[in-house]
Design an enzyme around this catalytic site. Structure first.
Site, short mmCIF file in Angstrom:
data_model
loop_
_atom_site.label_atom_id
_atom_site.label_comp_id
_atom_site.label_asym_id
_atom_site.label_seq_id
_atom_site.Cartn_x
_atom_site.Cartn_y
_atom_site.Cartn_z
N HIS A 146 -1.61 4.37 -4.08
CA HIS A 146 -2.06 3.56 -3.48
C HIS A 146 -4.14 3.45 -4.98
O HIS A 146 -4.99 2.45 -5.02
CB HIS A 146 -2.80 3.48 -2.46
CG HIS A 146 -2.10 3.18 -1.20
ND1 HIS A 146 -1.38 2.59 -1.34
CD2 HIS A 146 -1.71 4.31 -0.16
CE1 HIS A 146 -0.74 2.45 -0.19
NE2 HIS A 146 -0.76 3.36 -0.04
N ASP A 183 7.65 3.70 0.22
CA ASP A 183 7.25 4.39 0.93
C ASP A 183 6.70 3.03 1.80
O ASP A 183 6.71 2.44 1.08
CB ASP A 183 5.48 5.09 -0.40
CG ASP A 183 4.70 5.52 1.19
OD1 ASP A 183 3.81 4.75 1.93
OD2 ASP A 183 4.27 6.45 0.91
N HIS A 185 3.92 1.89 2.89
CA HIS A 185 2.84 1.30 2.48
C HIS A 185 3.05 0.49 1.29
O HIS A 185 4.09 1.37 0.41
CB HIS A 185 1.43 1.82 2.17
CG HIS A 185 1.71 2.86 4.10
ND1 HIS A 185 1.83 3.80 3.96
CD2 HIS A 185 1.03 2.28 5.06
CE1 HIS A 185 1.54 4.17 5.04
NE2 HIS A 185 1.09 3.48 5.99
N ASP A 271 7.49 8.05 5.19
CA ASP A 271 6.61 7.66 6.93
C ASP A 271 6.84 5.85 6.51
O ASP A 271 7.28 5.48 7.93
CB ASP A 271 5.26 6.56 5.72
CG ASP A 271 5.03 6.55 4.58
OD1 ASP A 271 5.45 6.23 4.07
OD2 ASP A 271 3.09 6.22 3.94
#
Length: 372
Positions: A146, A183, A185, A271
């Site tokens: 990120h 991931d 996200h 995740d």
């Protein structure tokens, strides 16, 4: 087993000493948010520590080439991040720590630990690119996907994968790279670094509108020289094992084959697992085993098997160890005696056939859109 065919694993205990303070889910304690009775911030060391511990107890660690690494240098950092960001981060770290961007908290010494985390990724990439090892897993913490060039975000303080790739390009002549981010996200930071470049293909499979809520749509395809070299695959919440495999088969693998990179880097967030506190996908350990096998098959075809996985998110202390172990087992070709005790339950809780049919229709629509 010769060193050239072995799998390497990169880890350093100091990365587990990174601290993000007390939080409830992803927000700091305060106001109406009471401190939790057990634990604190979801980006704690425990899921990573338990992952490595399970590898140790299973006997897998002893069959790998295990290394630490040197922290990345200032020169490494400045290939990706501006001086202002690096200097501000270092200054805050020398004091009591702080926040280098939204949800990017760290304590005293956080800069040095983040540089070490990126260093694990850098060495993993270098050792695979130069042929020392066939593939590798870097247990980097804090994560990096990120982190924007000029701002930390979402627990990420340095752009670990981009720093590692740029170092390998500068020092070892690395050519084209594909980054596959699974991931849960959106990998917005890696996307931002390479959005206008065609020498790195970035692909992100993620839960739509999860984090960041304003990024990760299919319309984000790159710009300039990078147009068409960024693919986002936003899947609906509740997507399970079959939907992820379909997205890989119909979208990701064809894109990797068409691009034919010299190295595949996996942003290995875990995740999307069934019980993660920060997302709502339904994968389990064997899902990650099969995803890894799919990537390895393509890597054998296009880049002599060169794959590096760099750890990102994953916050369920119960399931992350089994997911991580499955990935490293697959990379190494070594199957331990470990059996995920949750798998039977998680398989039984997968979406119904009707739901899967609907999700596969969405994957088909995404494939058509991204292929246009």
């Amino acid at each position: 087993m010769s060193e050239q065919t072995r799998t390497a694993f990169y880890h350093d205990e100091r990365c587990l000493w990174h601290s993000t303070g007390e939080a409830v889910l992803f927000l700091p304690v305060g106001g109406w948010l009471q401190p939790l009775a057990t634990g604190g911030h979801p980006e704690s060391p425990e899921s990573k520590r338990r992952f490595k511990s399970l590898m140790d107890v299973s006997g897998l660690t002893d069959q790998l080439a295990v290394h630490s690494a040197e922290p990345v240098t200032r020169e490494d950092l400045l290939r990706v991040h501006p001086e202002s960001y690096v200097d501000n981060f270092r200054e805050l770290s020398a004091g009591r720590g702080g926040e280098i961007g939204p949800e990017a908290l760290f304590s005293h010494g956080g800069f040095e630990i983040a540089a070490l985390s990126a260093g694990l990724a850098k060495r993993a990439v270098a050792d695979v690119v130069t042929g020392r090892y066939r593939n590798a897993y870097a247990l980097s913490r804090p994560p990096g996907h990120h982190c924007l060039p000029d701002e930390g975000m979402g627990f990420c303080l340095l752009a670990n994968i981009a720093i590692a790739i740029e170092a390998a390009k500068a020092e070892h002549g690395l050519g084209k790279v594909a980054v596959l981010d699974w991931d849960v996200h959106h990998g917005n930071g890696t996307q931002a670094v390479y959005y206008e470049r065609d020498d790195v293909l970035t692909i992100s499979i993620h839960q739509e509108n999860c984090f960041p809520v304003d990024s990760g749509g299919t319309e984000e395809r790159g710009a300039g020289a990078g147009l068409g070299h960024n693919l986002n695959v936003p899947l609906p919440p509740g997507s399970g094992h079959e939907t992820y495999l379909a997205a890989m088969r119909e979208i990701v693998l064809p894109a990797l084959r068409a691009y034919s990179p010299d190295l595949i880097v996996i942003a290995s967030g875990l995740d999307a697992n069934m019980v993660d506190p920060l997302a709502r996908q339904l994968l389990y350990a064997d899902s990650f085993r099969q995803l890894t096998a799919m990537v390895m098959e393509v890597a054998d075809e296009v880049c002599e098997g060169r794959v590096v996985a760099v750890h990102e998110g994953g916050y369920a202390e119960s399931e992350v160890p089994f997911c991580g172990l499955a990935i490293v087992e697959t990379l190494s070709g070594i199957r331990t005696e470990v059996v995920d005790p949750f798998e039977e339950t998680f398989v039984a809780q997968q979406p119904s056939e009707r739901t899967v049919r609907h999700q596969l229709e969405i994957v088909a629509e995404l494939a058509a859109e991204l292929g246009s």
